[in-house]
Write an enzyme that holds these catalytic residues in place. Sequence first.
Site, PDB file in Angstrom:
ATOM      1  N   ARG A  55     -15.261   9.571   5.403  1.00 24.59           N
ATOM      2  CA  ARG A  55     -14.474   8.393   5.761  1.00 24.59           C
ATOM      3  C   ARG A  55     -14.772   7.951   7.188  1.00 24.59           C
ATOM      4  O   ARG A  55     -14.816   6.749   7.483  1.00 24.59           O
ATOM      5  CB  ARG A  55     -12.980   8.672   5.589  1.00 24.59           C
ATOM      6  CG  ARG A  55     -12.575   8.923   4.134  1.00 24.59           C
ATOM      7  CD  ARG A  55     -11.075   8.937   3.953  1.00 24.59           C
ATOM      8  NE  ARG A  55     -10.511   7.589   4.117  1.00 24.59           N
ATOM      9  CZ  ARG A  55      -9.216   7.315   4.001  1.00 24.59           C
ATOM     10  NH1 ARG A  55      -8.357   8.291   3.743  1.00 24.59           N
ATOM     11  NH2 ARG A  55      -8.778   6.089   4.148  1.00 24.59           N
ATOM     12  N   ASP A  88      -8.230   3.763   9.851  1.00 26.04           N
ATOM     13  CA  ASP A  88      -9.432   3.292  10.541  1.00 26.04           C
ATOM     14  C   ASP A  88      -9.043   2.646  11.868  1.00 26.04           C
ATOM     15  O   ASP A  88      -7.863   2.505  12.204  1.00 26.04           O
ATOM     16  CB  ASP A  88     -10.214   2.316   9.651  1.00 26.04           C
ATOM     17  CG  ASP A  88      -9.410   1.066   9.284  1.00 26.04           C
ATOM     18  OD1 ASP A  88      -8.984   0.345  10.199  1.00 26.04           O
ATOM     19  OD2 ASP A  88      -9.199   0.814   8.080  1.00 26.04           O
ATOM     20  N   HIS A 103       0.226   6.467   9.535  1.00 23.39           N
ATOM     21  CA  HIS A 103      -0.401   7.529   8.750  1.00 23.39           C
ATOM     22  C   HIS A 103      -1.476   8.282   9.525  1.00 23.39           C
ATOM     23  O   HIS A 103      -2.289   8.993   8.929  1.00 23.39           O
ATOM     24  CB  HIS A 103      -0.985   6.962   7.451  1.00 23.39           C
ATOM     25  CG  HIS A 103       0.063   6.540   6.473  1.00 23.39           C
ATOM     26  ND1 HIS A 103      -0.203   5.706   5.397  1.00 23.39           N
ATOM     27  CD2 HIS A 103       1.385   6.839   6.394  1.00 23.39           C
ATOM     28  CE1 HIS A 103       0.921   5.519   4.721  1.00 23.39           C
ATOM     29  NE2 HIS A 103       1.894   6.193   5.306  1.00 23.39           N
ATOM     30  N   THR A 170      -1.045  -4.356   1.217  1.00 27.44           N
ATOM     31  CA  THR A 170      -0.451  -3.056   0.928  1.00 27.44           C
ATOM     32  C   THR A 170       0.127  -3.059  -0.481  1.00 27.44           C
ATOM     33  O   THR A 170       0.657  -4.067  -0.940  1.00 27.44           O
ATOM     34  CB  THR A 170       0.622  -2.691   1.972  1.00 27.44           C
ATOM     35  OG1 THR A 170       1.188  -1.425   1.667  1.00 27.44           O
ATOM     36  CG2 THR A 170       1.709  -3.746   2.065  1.00 27.44           C
ATOM     37  N   ASN A 195      -1.300 -10.884  -0.263  1.00 25.41           N
ATOM     38  CA  ASN A 195      -2.038  -9.887  -1.033  1.00 25.41           C
ATOM     39  C   ASN A 195      -2.907 -10.586  -2.058  1.00 25.41           C
ATOM     40  O   ASN A 195      -2.691 -11.762  -2.383  1.00 25.41           O
ATOM     41  CB  ASN A 195      -1.073  -8.920  -1.726  1.00 25.41           C
ATOM     42  CG  ASN A 195      -1.635  -7.509  -1.822  1.00 25.41           C
ATOM     43  OD1 ASN A 195      -2.818  -7.324  -2.095  1.00 25.41           O
ATOM     44  ND2 ASN A 195      -0.797  -6.511  -1.602  1.00 25.41           N
TER      45      ASN A 195
END
Length: 224
Positions: A55, A88, A103, A170, A195
């Site tokens: 990642r 990221d 997170h 999300t 979204n």
Amino acid sequence: MRIVVLTGAGISAESGLRTFRAGDGLWEEHRLEDVATPEAYASDPSLVHRFYNARRSATSQAQPNAAHHALAALQQQHDLTLVTQNVDDLHERAGSTQLIHMHGELAQALCASCGHRWSSPAEMDVTTTCPSCRKATARPDIVWFGEMPYHMENIWKALENAEIFAAIGTSGQVYPAAGFVQHARRNGAHCIELNIDPTAVSRDFHEHIIGPATETVPEWVKEL
């Protein structure tokens, strides 16, 4: 204007970063839960390190997109609290500051023994030692399934004071982030969902903007 924006994997997908909840949800024939839980790390730390090394590599090759840049510009004009579920650094590279990574971050390492944090190397393995206690118990500084997200007190407070709450890219499937819209709405915020598709919590928003983030977010920011 006081604005809280929550971003998820969908905003980075157009930069080429896989959402990991799409498709079959597998990584090298392993479920995400097998590489992103404390139990997985205890059972097979080498596998978990390989997952996050991959990642980091993918993130280093990705570039911020128009949605990231639009939010950075919005932060220059308004009192914007930017909260991301992403690990990221594309928001930072687009110019956003004071970002809340609920997170955790790929760029950070965490000692499972003493709790020390430091900048992560590009690759970690079971021999990576903590610079503080010198134990080989380094792990990615990532909030795994079953762990408490970071900075929740600050996030709840920002939601309570927000005039606008926007959720971008999300899924609305993971709590506590899935409950942010309800909390913001109860406290008087106008709630907007941006979204590519409706989500599990779409009904809780006042307004919906459907489409890819690289198109919808810059246009929304321009209107603000």
